[in-house]
Design a protein around this motif. Structure first.
Motif, short mmCIF file in Angstrom:
data_model
loop_
_atom_site.label_atom_id
_atom_site.label_comp_id
_atom_site.label_asym_id
_atom_site.label_seq_id
_atom_site.Cartn_x
_atom_site.Cartn_y
_atom_site.Cartn_z
N ARG A 143 0.84 -1.19 0.00
CA ARG A 143 0.00 0.00 0.00
C ARG A 143 0.87 1.24 0.00
O ARG A 143 1.98 1.24 0.54
CB ARG A 143 -0.93 0.03 1.22
N LEU A 144 0.36 2.30 -0.60
CA LEU A 144 1.05 3.59 -0.60
C LEU A 144 0.02 4.69 -0.77
O LEU A 144 -1.14 4.43 -1.10
CB LEU A 144 2.11 3.64 -1.70
N GLN A 145 0.46 5.90 -0.54
CA GLN A 145 -0.39 7.07 -0.75
C GLN A 145 0.36 8.10 -1.57
O GLN A 145 1.59 8.23 -1.45
CB GLN A 145 -0.81 7.70 0.58
N THR A 146 -0.36 8.80 -2.41
CA THR A 146 0.21 9.92 -3.15
C THR A 146 -0.82 11.04 -3.18
O THR A 146 -2.01 10.82 -2.94
CB THR A 146 0.60 9.51 -4.58
N GLU A 156 0.59 12.47 -12.54
CA GLU A 156 1.61 11.63 -13.18
C GLU A 156 2.02 10.48 -12.27
O GLU A 156 2.35 9.38 -12.75
CB GLU A 156 2.84 12.48 -13.56
N ASN A 157 1.98 10.69 -10.96
CA ASN A 157 2.26 9.60 -10.03
C ASN A 157 1.15 8.56 -10.07
O ASN A 157 1.40 7.35 -9.99
CB ASN A 157 2.42 10.14 -8.61
N HIS A 158 -0.10 9.03 -10.19
CA HIS A 158 -1.23 8.09 -10.27
C HIS A 158 -1.04 7.17 -11.48
O HIS A 158 -1.24 5.95 -11.39
CB HIS A 158 -2.57 8.83 -10.41
N ARG A 159 -0.65 7.75 -12.60
CA ARG A 159 -0.46 6.95 -13.82
C ARG A 159 0.71 5.99 -13.67
O ARG A 159 0.65 4.83 -14.10
CB ARG A 159 -0.25 7.88 -15.02
N ALA A 160 1.78 6.47 -13.05
CA ALA A 160 2.97 5.63 -12.88
C ALA A 160 2.66 4.42 -12.00
O ALA A 160 3.04 3.28 -12.34
CB ALA A 160 4.10 6.44 -12.28
N PHE A 161 1.98 4.64 -10.89
CA PHE A 161 1.66 3.52 -10.00
C PHE A 161 0.64 2.59 -10.65
O PHE A 161 0.70 1.37 -10.48
CB PHE A 161 1.16 4.03 -8.66
N GLY A 162 -0.27 3.15 -11.43
CA GLY A 162 -1.22 2.31 -12.15
C GLY A 162 -0.50 1.40 -13.15
O GLY A 162 -0.85 0.23 -13.30
N THR A 205 -3.84 -0.29 -7.84
CA THR A 205 -5.19 0.22 -8.09
C THR A 205 -5.60 1.15 -6.96
O THR A 205 -5.21 0.96 -5.81
CB THR A 205 -6.21 -0.93 -8.18
N GLU A 206 -6.39 2.17 -7.30
CA GLU A 206 -6.86 3.11 -6.29
C GLU A 206 -7.86 2.42 -5.37
O GLU A 206 -8.79 1.75 -5.83
CB GLU A 206 -7.51 4.32 -6.94
N PHE A 209 -3.30 3.65 -2.84
CA PHE A 209 -3.15 2.65 -3.89
C PHE A 209 -2.72 1.33 -3.25
O PHE A 209 -1.99 1.30 -2.26
CB PHE A 209 -2.11 3.08 -4.92
N THR A 210 -3.18 0.21 -3.86
CA THR A 210 -2.89 -1.11 -3.33
C THR A 210 -2.45 -2.04 -4.46
O THR A 210 -2.97 -1.96 -5.57
CB THR A 210 -4.14 -1.71 -2.63
#
Length: 281
Positions: A239-242, A248-254, A259-260, A277-278
């Protein structure tokens, strides 16, 4: 390369293998360098059951716990490497091939240990070995890395990042109970991550990559390492938070498979400020 053979300098020790290697790479770790008295060495991996010694069986030197290095007792030529971490295969030295020109490396491994006078521009991927920092180390350089990597957020996120409250002493204290991992180049940290074990997950924090080292897959490598650590700790997910503003971080982690799973607000804010995100491991 699809099958082949090799031999030592004097020809006493020889081998043959079937099928394509599992991988082909250059290794820069100190132990391999010293074993060969070379700036780096080159290996390819072959599954057990698909190779055999065809000449004199080589001697074996246990260079470190769980590691066996095969060499010719007559001429001293290093021939192969076996390690507990790769129990399914043997690693042959590429230069021992009857025709070394067929060797096709795809990456450099243990690049964090490369010698400063080895300057290569072959375009191959460079993999560094993550190192866990000890509480008694100097955390100044990794703190500087994190602050530099997070500096772009200052004009974009509200509230400000907690990195401004982070100190080297605080990181040393956290290293005693959490895991702070770095990727290094010539002894200096170029990427880092803080892993915090929780009851049902491993939390990823302060993932940072130095500006000059971005685009080399270092963030992905640290996330893969985090997944390995989660499995070792019997934790089912990462798990992490941004921040909401950092699309751009959302897209990178996706793109890494996260997943959110929720949104939350910092104290005093009536709107979501962070996204959780998990990633199942």
């Amino acid at each position: 390369m699809d099958g082949g053979a090799g031999h030592c300098l004097c020809g006493a020790v020889s081998y043959r293998f079937e099928g394509p290697p599992n991988w082909q790479a250059h290794c820069h770790c100190e132990s391999c360098r010293r074993n060969c008295s070379a700036p780096f060495t080159s290996y390819f991996g072959v599954n057990h059951g698909k190779w055999r010694w065809t000449g004199t069986v080589p001697q074996v030197y246990a260079s470190s716990p769980g590691v066996r290095r095969h060499f010719c007792a007559t001429c001293g030529t290093p021939m192969a490497f076996e390690g507990e971490a790769w129990a399914h295969e043997i690693h042959f030295y590429a230069a021992s091939l009857d025709d070394p020109s067929v060797f096709e490396p795809s990456l450099h491994v243990n690049w964090n240990e490369h010698l400063p006078w080895v300057k290569l521009d072959d375009g191959l991927k460079r993999m560094r070995t993550p190192r866990r920092m000890r509480p008694d180390e100097d955390f100044g350089p990794v703190l500087a890395l994190i602050r530099s990597a997070f500096a772009y957020m200052d004009v974009r996120i509200d509230p400000p990042s907690s990195v401004h409250r982070l100190t080297a002493d605080a990181m040393a204290l956290r290293a005693a109970t959490e895991e702070i991992w770095v990727l290094e180049d010539l002894g200096q940290p170029v990427a880092s991550i803080i892993l915090t074990p929780k009851a049902d997950h491993l939390y990823l924090g302060k993932l940072a990559v130095a500006q000059d080292y971005r685009g080399q897959g270092l963030a992905r490598q640290l996330v893969r390492h985090a997944a390995t650590r989660a499995k070792a700790l019997a934790l089912p997910e990462l798990r992490l938070q941004t921040r909401v503003e950092l699309q751009e971080n959302h897209r990178a982690f996706g793109a890494m498979g996260f997943t959110e799973t929720g949104r939350s607000a910092h104290p005093g804010y009536d709107r979501p400020t962070s996204i959780s995100f998990t990633l199942r491991v």
